[in-house]
Design an enzyme around this catalytic site. Structure first.
Site, PDB file in Angstrom:
ATOM      1  N   ASP A 128       0.827  -1.224   0.000  1.00 17.51           N
ATOM      2  CA  ASP A 128       0.000   0.000   0.000  1.00 17.51           C
ATOM      3  C   ASP A 128       0.854   1.264   0.000  1.00 17.51           C
ATOM      4  O   ASP A 128       0.430   2.310   0.481  1.00 17.51           O
ATOM      5  CB  ASP A 128      -0.957   0.033   1.209  1.00 17.51           C
TER       6      ASP A 128
ATOM      7  N   LYS B 299       2.711   2.320  -5.123  1.00 16.89           N
ATOM      8  CA  LYS B 299       3.427   1.852  -6.320  1.00 16.89           C
ATOM      9  C   LYS B 299       2.653   2.156  -7.592  1.00 16.89           C
ATOM     10  O   LYS B 299       3.239   2.496  -8.623  1.00 16.89           O
ATOM     11  CB  LYS B 299       3.670   0.338  -6.213  1.00 16.89           C
TER      12      LYS B 299
ATOM     13  N   GLY C 193      -4.166  -3.601  -4.902  1.00 15.82           N
ATOM     14  CA  GLY C 193      -5.071  -2.510  -5.224  1.00 15.82           C
ATOM     15  C   GLY C 193      -4.256  -1.283  -5.547  1.00 15.82           C
ATOM     16  O   GLY C 193      -3.786  -0.585  -4.648  1.00 15.82           O
ATOM     17  N   HIS C 194      -4.035  -1.038  -6.830  1.00 19.88           N
ATOM     18  CA  HIS C 194      -3.200   0.086  -7.253  1.00 19.88           C
ATOM     19  C   HIS C 194      -4.090   1.228  -7.719  1.00 19.88           C
ATOM     20  O   HIS C 194      -4.821   1.096  -8.701  1.00 19.88           O
ATOM     21  CB  HIS C 194      -2.231  -0.364  -8.347  1.00 19.88           C
TER      22      HIS C 194
ATOM     23  N   GLN D 211       2.079  -5.734  -3.436  1.00 19.97           N
ATOM     24  CA  GLN D 211       2.353  -5.895  -2.009  1.00 19.97           C
ATOM     25  C   GLN D 211       3.683  -5.210  -1.642  1.00 19.97           C
ATOM     26  O   GLN D 211       4.033  -4.231  -2.267  1.00 19.97           O
ATOM     27  CB  GLN D 211       2.339  -7.375  -1.594  1.00 19.97           C
TER      28      GLN D 211
END
Length: 432
Positions: free
Chosen positions: A13, A16, A40-41, A226
């Site tokens: 988180d 990235k 979740g980007h 991650q």
């Protein structure tokens, strides 16, 4: 031309997705190399938010090619939904823009069912998985019983392969977890509803593609998911993800030599967060932690779970730099630390009365650490409108310099907000 790898240097988180989106403007090929829909980007362009889970974060640049490599576990239904949502937002997403490795592991509904049943059975001992089936999918790959993406396109053999793998899965689901049986024909029929859409994005040899692009002098950008401290081998095991999150995994997943990975960018927040269970030495259980959580909107884009928040841990950051060979750092969310009188930084730990300055490899030891915190002066100014590093408050510049000196690695980019344009360059990663 060598490749650039963007990896998380904390517990995930870190931001990235935003950085990959920014860097993709000057790259040619963006390769997602591990993880799955547990990622979740979040990308924000001109105020519009896009959340991606499987599709590489360069996808909003319509002239780039994005590749899902063999180290990713592909939730075919989630991926299809992402493609549809992007198309609804006006992006064409043609076969020249997105490619999926035929050798990537297919993540199917029985993986999710098993993941969720296990987590429910653990009760108080939960790992804190997303329930997305990531672990069971990687297990199947290691046990040589996974279906890979190419299997899904062969109707003649698909049903038989599903029946074979579900024999064991149903024994576990029904007899160990008291969960419903899953029928192979039902999964087969579900696959048929999406496989036609995915066919256009098939690619048989990611290694050949990436190698050719490197020989042509193209800029390759590897995107991890991650974070380093969640790595299956080097993280706080067992409170980790199911894949290797460190930079070297990019080489393995894409099938190229590690010598091509020359620029390793470690992304970290100006503070620390962690989702789910596991030790977190600098976690704040007070109003300061609550303020950081609120100001940073620290809720998972995949699960919606609140993230635990704490001061920046420089010992853990140095550990990530060593594991990955990080030679460039990107600090995200500096703006969130505005309006703090002082800002804490962990420079060591106390363990059984002794001060240590290296991150332990034992999770049991990590759980017993007491952080040694140094406090730096804070600032009141809102940073979200700042356009240049030199215009930051002197205290913020001092904070950046302190971190860089302490970990022995340059901070080349600083983010002061979620939007693509809220990015300050100290040293550009790509030369025009």
């Amino acid at each position: 031309m060598s490749a650039t790898v963007v990896i998380g240097a904390q517990w995930g988180d870190e931001g990235k997705g935003k950085l990959v989106d920014v860097l993709a403007a000057k790259a040619d090929l963006v390769v997602r190399f591990q993880g799955g829909s547990n990622a979740g980007h979040t990308l924000v362009v001109n105020g519009k938010k896009t959340v991606l889970h499987l599709i590489p974060s360069g996808i909003l640049h319509t002239d780039k090619t994005c590749v899902i490599a063999s180290g990713v576990v592909v939730d075919i239904f989630g991926l299809t939904q992402e493609i549809r949502q992007l198309k609804e937002s006006g992006f064409e997403i043609g076969s020249s823009q997105l490619l999926i490795s035929d050798n990537a592991t297919a993540l199917l509904p029985y993986h999710k069912a098993l993941d969720q049943a296990r987590e429910k059975a653990l009760s108080e001992g939960k790992i804190g998985t997303t329930g997305k089936g990531i672990g069971p999918a990687y297990e199947d790959r290691a046990a040589r019983r996974a279906l890979v993406m190419s299997d899904l396109f062969d109707e003649k053999t698909l049903l038989a392969k599903l029946e074979a793998v579900l024999k064991e899965k149903n024994v576990l689901l029904q007899n160990l977890y008291d969960a419903p049986e899953i029928k192979a024909k039902d999964i087969f029929d579900q696959i048929q509803t999406v496989i036609g859409e995915l066919k256009a994005y098939r690619t048989t040899d990611v290694s050949l593609l990436v190698s050719q692009k490197i020989k042509q002098g193209k800029r390759i950008l590897f995107e991890g998911a991650q974070g380093t401290l969640l790595d299956i081998h080097h993280g706080t095991y067992p409170f980790v993800t199911s894949s290797s999150t460190i930079a070297g995994s990019g080489s393995i997943s894409a099938g190229i030599g590690p010598h091509h990975l020359s620029k390793i960018v470690g992304v970290f927040k100006a503070y620390c967060t962690r989702v789910g269970s596991g030790p977190f030495p600098t976690e704040l259980h007070d109003d300061v932690g609550t303020k950081i959580q609120k100001d940073g909107h620290e809720f998972g884009s995949t699960t919606g779970r609140a993230r635990r928040c704490g001061w920046l841990d420089l010992v853990a950051l140095k550990y990530a730099i060593r594991l990955n060979g990080i030679n460039s750092l990107a600090m995200m969310k500096l703006d969130v630390l505005s309006e703090h009188e002082q800002i804490g930084v962990c420079t060591g730990y106390k363990l059984d009365g002794e001060v240590i300055t290296e991150f332990p490899t034992s999770t049991e030891l990590v759980s017993r650490l007491e952080p040694v915190i140094e406090y730096l002066p804070g600032w009141k100014e809102d940073l979200t409108e700042v356009k240049s590093v030199k215009d930051l408050p002197r205290q913020a510049i001092g904070y950046i310099d302190f971190i860089s000196r302490h970990v022995g690695c340059p901070i080349d980019v600083v983010s002061v907000g979620p939007d693509r344009d809220q990015t300050l360059w100290i040293k550009p990663l790509y030369k025009d």
